[in-house]
Design a protein around this motif. Structure first.
Motif, short mmCIF file in Angstrom:
data_model
loop_
_atom_site.label_atom_id
_atom_site.label_comp_id
_atom_site.label_asym_id
_atom_site.label_seq_id
_atom_site.Cartn_x
_atom_site.Cartn_y
_atom_site.Cartn_z
N THR A 191 37.08 12.19 83.93
CA THR A 191 38.19 12.66 84.62
C THR A 191 39.27 11.89 84.79
O THR A 191 40.42 12.09 84.45
CB THR A 191 38.02 13.66 85.82
OG1 THR A 191 36.97 14.68 85.32
CG2 THR A 191 39.25 14.35 86.00
N GLU A 210 35.86 12.74 91.64
CA GLU A 210 35.61 13.62 90.29
C GLU A 210 34.92 12.76 89.21
O GLU A 210 34.43 11.65 89.22
CB GLU A 210 37.24 13.72 89.42
CG GLU A 210 38.20 14.72 90.00
CD GLU A 210 37.99 16.05 90.06
OE1 GLU A 210 37.17 16.50 89.46
OE2 GLU A 210 38.63 16.68 90.85
N ALA A 211 34.53 13.36 88.01
CA ALA A 211 33.69 12.68 87.13
C ALA A 211 34.49 11.36 86.62
O ALA A 211 35.73 11.66 86.27
CB ALA A 211 33.25 13.45 85.81
N TRP A 212 33.78 10.46 85.97
CA TRP A 212 34.59 9.12 85.75
C TRP A 212 35.43 9.57 84.46
O TRP A 212 36.27 9.01 84.34
CB TRP A 212 33.54 8.24 85.32
CG TRP A 212 32.49 8.21 84.19
CD1 TRP A 212 31.39 8.93 84.34
CD2 TRP A 212 32.80 8.06 82.78
NE1 TRP A 212 30.83 9.10 83.15
CE2 TRP A 212 31.60 8.58 82.25
CE3 TRP A 212 33.92 7.45 82.23
CZ2 TRP A 212 31.58 8.43 80.78
CZ3 TRP A 212 33.56 7.36 80.66
CH2 TRP A 212 32.57 7.85 79.93
N VAL A 252 38.23 18.32 80.18
CA VAL A 252 37.23 17.66 80.86
C VAL A 252 36.79 18.27 82.14
O VAL A 252 35.72 18.57 82.52
CB VAL A 252 37.67 16.13 81.25
CG1 VAL A 252 36.57 15.56 82.28
CG2 VAL A 252 37.59 15.36 79.96
N LYS A 253 38.11 18.80 82.84
CA LYS A 253 37.59 19.60 83.88
C LYS A 253 37.05 20.81 83.84
O LYS A 253 36.05 21.48 84.52
CB LYS A 253 39.02 20.11 84.67
CG LYS A 253 39.52 18.81 85.35
CD LYS A 253 39.19 18.49 86.67
CE LYS A 253 39.49 19.60 87.89
NZ LYS A 253 38.94 19.26 89.07
N LYS A 254 37.07 21.52 82.73
CA LYS A 254 36.60 22.86 82.29
C LYS A 254 35.00 22.70 82.18
O LYS A 254 34.23 23.26 82.72
CB LYS A 254 37.06 23.64 80.97
CG LYS A 254 36.48 24.65 80.66
CD LYS A 254 37.27 25.27 78.96
CE LYS A 254 36.74 24.37 77.96
NZ LYS A 254 37.22 24.86 76.81
N ARG A 255 34.85 21.37 81.33
CA ARG A 255 33.58 21.06 81.13
C ARG A 255 32.53 20.67 82.33
O ARG A 255 31.49 21.06 82.31
CB ARG A 255 33.29 19.99 80.04
CG ARG A 255 33.85 20.48 78.59
CD ARG A 255 33.61 19.39 77.45
NE ARG A 255 34.26 19.84 76.27
CZ ARG A 255 34.04 19.15 75.28
NH1 ARG A 255 33.42 17.85 75.23
NH2 ARG A 255 34.42 19.74 74.01
N SER A 256 33.25 19.92 83.13
CA SER A 256 32.58 19.46 84.42
C SER A 256 32.34 20.69 85.33
O SER A 256 31.55 20.49 86.14
CB SER A 256 33.33 18.30 85.17
OG SER A 256 34.51 18.93 85.47
N SER A 257 33.16 21.61 85.31
CA SER A 257 32.88 22.92 86.23
C SER A 257 31.71 23.96 85.73
O SER A 257 31.36 24.75 86.55
CB SER A 257 34.18 23.60 86.26
OG SER A 257 34.58 24.26 85.12
N LYS A 258 31.16 23.55 84.55
CA LYS A 258 30.33 24.53 83.92
C LYS A 258 28.96 24.13 84.44
O LYS A 258 28.70 23.03 84.87
CB LYS A 258 30.14 24.31 82.50
CG LYS A 258 31.38 25.00 81.76
CD LYS A 258 31.32 25.00 80.26
CE LYS A 258 32.44 25.64 79.58
NZ LYS A 258 32.26 25.51 78.10
N TYR A 297 42.58 16.43 80.23
CA TYR A 297 42.37 16.33 81.55
C TYR A 297 42.03 17.76 81.92
O TYR A 297 40.72 17.98 82.43
CB TYR A 297 43.43 16.07 82.55
CG TYR A 297 43.15 16.44 83.97
CD1 TYR A 297 42.53 15.56 84.88
CD2 TYR A 297 43.56 17.73 84.29
CE1 TYR A 297 42.41 16.10 86.13
CE2 TYR A 297 43.65 18.18 85.91
CZ TYR A 297 42.64 17.29 86.70
OH TYR A 297 42.74 17.30 87.93
#
Length: 245
Positions: A69, A65-67, A239-245, A236
């Motif tokens: 996260t 995952e992104a750091w 962050v997951k929502k933004r990283s999935s965009k 969490y």
């Protein structure tokens, strides 16, 4: 509501059976933990599911995952550690069982993604429940008879004393089904993120309601720890929502 999906191979059946086994382990561990821990503290530990999901995803699929996260998981775990230290009704065995149940739920999510990832084997949640439920009954029935001595006789005796027990069992089982149904419908008509946000709200409501119903003692430290965990889970999800965009 959804088209019926059939099991296409023996291998797929074995995979679904493995998921049922993990699910059963989660149910058994969770129920045992409730004998030793109050529902409010149980919910606080359960909120750490994203942490275990991230760990298992990395160990089994090497998915990173992104750091940011991983940073959001720090307050998730720290909150439970703080809540454990401030929990008046803390029991080590119950704590271990509850952590095991939480880890098993996370493991099921990861294993489900691995085992049923191919296009020919994908099942939506309602069809998966249709096939997992009878397998879970087959697995849990002998375990119940072994772990709970004379469980059938005791249940019948209690039902004779107060028939409301039967209705409570039916109501409880129905709620368990409708949880799965509403989870599916919410995900279908909104998004998985909405379900996660509602899950966070459910955890907070469950803590408050359990304290009001069971009147178990709660310390300021315990509430502060759980609040920190909820904040971590919300971050969490964001962050997951933004990283999935």
């Amino acid at each position: 509501m959804v088209p019926l999906q059939t099991i296409r191979s023996r291998v797929q059946l074995v995979k679904i059976s493995a998921l049922s086994l993990i699910f059963c382990a989660s149910v058994v561990s969770g129920n045992i933990s409730l004998r030793y821990l109050p529902v409010s503290f149980n919910q606080a530990i359960g909120a750490t599911t994203p942490f275990f999901t991230a760990v298992f995803a990395y160990l089994m699929t090497l998915k990173k995952e992104a750091w940011l996260t991983y940073i959001t998981l720090i307050p998730v775990v720290a909150g439970v550690v703080i809540a454990s230290g401030g929990e008046p009704s803390f029991n080590l065995f119950g704590f271990i069982m509850c952590v095991g149940a939480t880890a098993a739920r996370a493991l099921k999510t990861v294993v489900q993604g691995i085992l049923l990832s191919s296009e020919g084997e994908k099942l939506n949640s309602m069809n998966l429940l249709l096939y997992m439920a009878p397998i879970a009954v087959v697995l849990l029935l002998p375990a119940t008879i072994y772990m709970e001595e004379n469980v059938v006789g005791v249940t019948i005796a209690l039902a004779r004393q107060d028939f409301r027990l039967v209705w409570l069992l039916i109501f409880n089982s129905s709620l368990a089904y409708f949880v799965n149904l509403t989870n599916f419908l919410v995900t279908k008509h909104t998004s998985a993120l909405t379900l996660q946000v509602l899950g966070n709200a459910k955890g907070a409501v469950a803590v408050v309601v359990s304290i009001l119903i069971f009147r178990n003692p709660v310390s300021v430290t315990g509430m502060a720890g759980y609040t920190l965990t909820v904040i971590g889970v919300v971050l969490y999800g964001e962050v997951k929502k933004r990283s999935s965009k």
